[in-house]
Design an enzyme around this catalytic site. Structure first.
Site, PDB file in Angstrom:
ATOM      1  N   VAL A 170      31.358   8.803  45.532  1.00 59.07           N
ATOM      2  CA  VAL A 170      30.304   7.951  46.070  1.00 59.07           C
ATOM      3  C   VAL A 170      29.105   8.028  45.137  1.00 59.07           C
ATOM      4  O   VAL A 170      28.490   9.086  44.991  1.00 59.07           O
ATOM      5  CB  VAL A 170      29.881   8.391  47.491  1.00 59.07           C
ATOM      6  CG1 VAL A 170      28.765   7.496  48.019  1.00 59.07           C
ATOM      7  CG2 VAL A 170      31.085   8.360  48.429  1.00 59.07           C
ATOM      8  N   CYS A 171      28.778   6.924  44.474  1.00 65.36           N
ATOM      9  CA  CYS A 171      27.629   6.879  43.570  1.00 65.36           C
ATOM     10  C   CYS A 171      26.403   6.431  44.350  1.00 65.36           C
ATOM     11  O   CYS A 171      26.297   5.272  44.746  1.00 65.36           O
ATOM     12  CB  CYS A 171      27.895   5.922  42.405  1.00 65.36           C
ATOM     13  SG  CYS A 171      28.858   6.661  41.088  1.00 65.36           S
ATOM     14  N   LEU A 172      25.476   7.356  44.544  1.00 62.49           N
ATOM     15  CA  LEU A 172      24.277   7.075  45.322  1.00 62.49           C
ATOM     16  C   LEU A 172      23.174   8.006  44.835  1.00 62.49           C
ATOM     17  O   LEU A 172      23.378   9.220  44.743  1.00 62.49           O
ATOM     18  CB  LEU A 172      24.548   7.299  46.816  1.00 62.49           C
ATOM     19  CG  LEU A 172      23.459   6.896  47.802  1.00 62.49           C
ATOM     20  CD1 LEU A 172      23.298   5.380  47.834  1.00 62.49           C
ATOM     21  CD2 LEU A 172      23.792   7.420  49.193  1.00 62.49           C
ATOM     22  N   THR A 195      24.246  11.547  42.594  1.00 66.66           N
ATOM     23  CA  THR A 195      25.421  11.127  41.830  1.00 66.66           C
ATOM     24  C   THR A 195      25.134   9.864  41.022  1.00 66.66           C
ATOM     25  O   THR A 195      26.023   9.335  40.351  1.00 66.66           O
ATOM     26  CB  THR A 195      26.614  10.876  42.776  1.00 66.66           C
ATOM     27  OG1 THR A 195      26.222   9.994  43.830  1.00 66.66           O
ATOM     28  CG2 THR A 195      27.092  12.184  43.383  1.00 66.66           C
ATOM     29  N   ASN A 253      30.006   1.148  43.997  1.00 70.80           N
ATOM     30  CA  ASN A 253      29.529   2.507  44.241  1.00 70.80           C
ATOM     31  C   ASN A 253      30.577   3.422  44.860  1.00 70.80           C
ATOM     32  O   ASN A 253      30.342   4.623  44.988  1.00 70.80           O
ATOM     33  CB  ASN A 253      28.311   2.491  45.170  1.00 70.80           C
ATOM     34  CG  ASN A 253      27.147   1.737  44.591  1.00 70.80           C
ATOM     35  OD1 ASN A 253      27.148   0.505  44.597  1.00 70.80           O
ATOM     36  ND2 ASN A 253      26.152   2.435  44.094  1.00 70.80           N
TER      37      ASN A 253
END
Length: 346
Positions: free
Chosen positions: A148-150, A155, A141
């Protein structure tokens, strides 16, 4: 703002004087002192000059500033001990957060920094969050570019609508807690979509264990980089944190490299419940042997109590050739070169 009131009794000793050759490596005889943590969990500082979003933000309207001030108050009152945040005197739209890796994960005792920017129409839109990666990919992530993949940041799509940003309920505190608990978790390999869930004895478990080895190595590399060049306004905190956690980190390096305990199952000087003996890859063992003396030297420079610990990691190589000596390269270049070799990069 007053200093933190948390007190702890910790073994500490100053480094030996230059004229003494009889003192043990890393310090003189340990003594118990009462130490006050010198760094408040939330504070406002003047210097935003190295913030990722410093030149990207726009003027914030007064109504949005009031909402951001409410976020400040929430952080000041409810930040856990493992998260530290700095706001800025002249830039109400910016924050910087340091998250301590949790126990029972490959991130334990590491520091992970995030720069945050509030949009003009906050909280209608979620904040922007940039991970200070130092170029390392320590989690599916968290990208080397800082992305930041969240789902909470919109995102990542997420499985349920409830996981996404809700302007009426979501907060910066919730974002930070989610990163710590959901991203920097005990089995980050399974954060990658399509990798399924953890099942003991499967191919996925083997891949997860290997991923944790890589993650711990990169976390150790980050420690060295942060000590060499800490983010601004966190210089004292970085030095204090690694001085406080040095002995546990080095003990974990030895325990993991020797196969006495699985990566992530070491905390406060002792193995947690887990496999009593595990297989260790050659590249992980070699990486630990190269990293350990660099960590020892860096922690000693900060005044960590390392009396009784060896300066080199000595393991049974079973006929293997030892890794090459670091030579006369600078610390950062040596670190980067070793990591690239460890990961098979050119």
């Amino acid at each position: 703002m007053p200093r933190n009131k948390r007190r702890r009794t910790t073994p500490f000793a100053p480094p030996p004087p230059p004229s003494s050759s009889a003192a043990p490596p890393g310090g003189t005889t340990m003594s118990e002192i009462e130490e006050i943590e010198p760094f408040p969990r939330f504070d406002v500082v003047p210097d935003d000059s190295d913030h990722f979003y410093r030149n990207a933000s726009l003027p914030i309207p007064a109504p949005t500033q009031k909402k951001i001030m409410r976020e400040w108050k929430l952080l000041e009152q409810h930040l856990p001990e493992s998260i530290t945040v700095r706001a800025y005197e002249k830039r109400v739209d910016l924050l910087r957060a340091a998250i301590v890796g949790a126990a029972a994960t490959p991130y334990h005792d590491g520091l992970y920094f995030f720069d945050i920017s509030f949009p003009r129409n906050y909280p209608a839109q979620p904040p922007l969050v940039h991970y200070l990666s130092l170029g390392y990919r320590i989690n599916p992530n968290l990208y080397p570019t800082g992305t930041v993949c969240l789902s909470l940041l919109n995102t990542w799509s997420g499985k349920r609508k409830s996981e996404r940003w809700n302007p009426k309920e979501s907060t910066i505190l919730q974002v930070l807690l989610s990163i710590q608990a959901l991203v920097l978790n005990e089995r980050p390999y399974f954060n990658e979509p399509g990798y399924g869930i953890f099942m003991p004895g499967t191919y996925g478990e083997k891949k997860s264990l290997a991923y944790n080895e890589d993650t711990f190595v990169l976390s150790c590399m980050s420690m060295l980089r942060l000590l060499a060049a800490p983010p601004r306004a966190f210089e004292v905190f970085v030095a204090w944190h690694f001085r406080d956690r040095a002995r546990t980190i080095l003990s974990a390096c030895e325990a993991y490299a020797s196969g006495r305990v699985q990566v992530g199952y070491f905390w406060d000087g002792a193995p947690l419940q887990g496999p009593s003996r595990v297989a260790v890859s050659q590249k992980f063992e070699d990486a630990m042997k190269s990293l350990y003396p660099l960590l020892f030297k860096a922690f000693s420079k900060e005044g960590a109590s390392l009396a009784g610990l060896r300066q080199e990691l000595s393991l049974d190589q079973k006929g293997r050739n030892p890794p090459p000596a670091p030579g006369k390269k600078g610390l950062v270049m040596c670190v980067v070169g070793m990591v690239k070799k460890f990961l098979g990069l050119k």
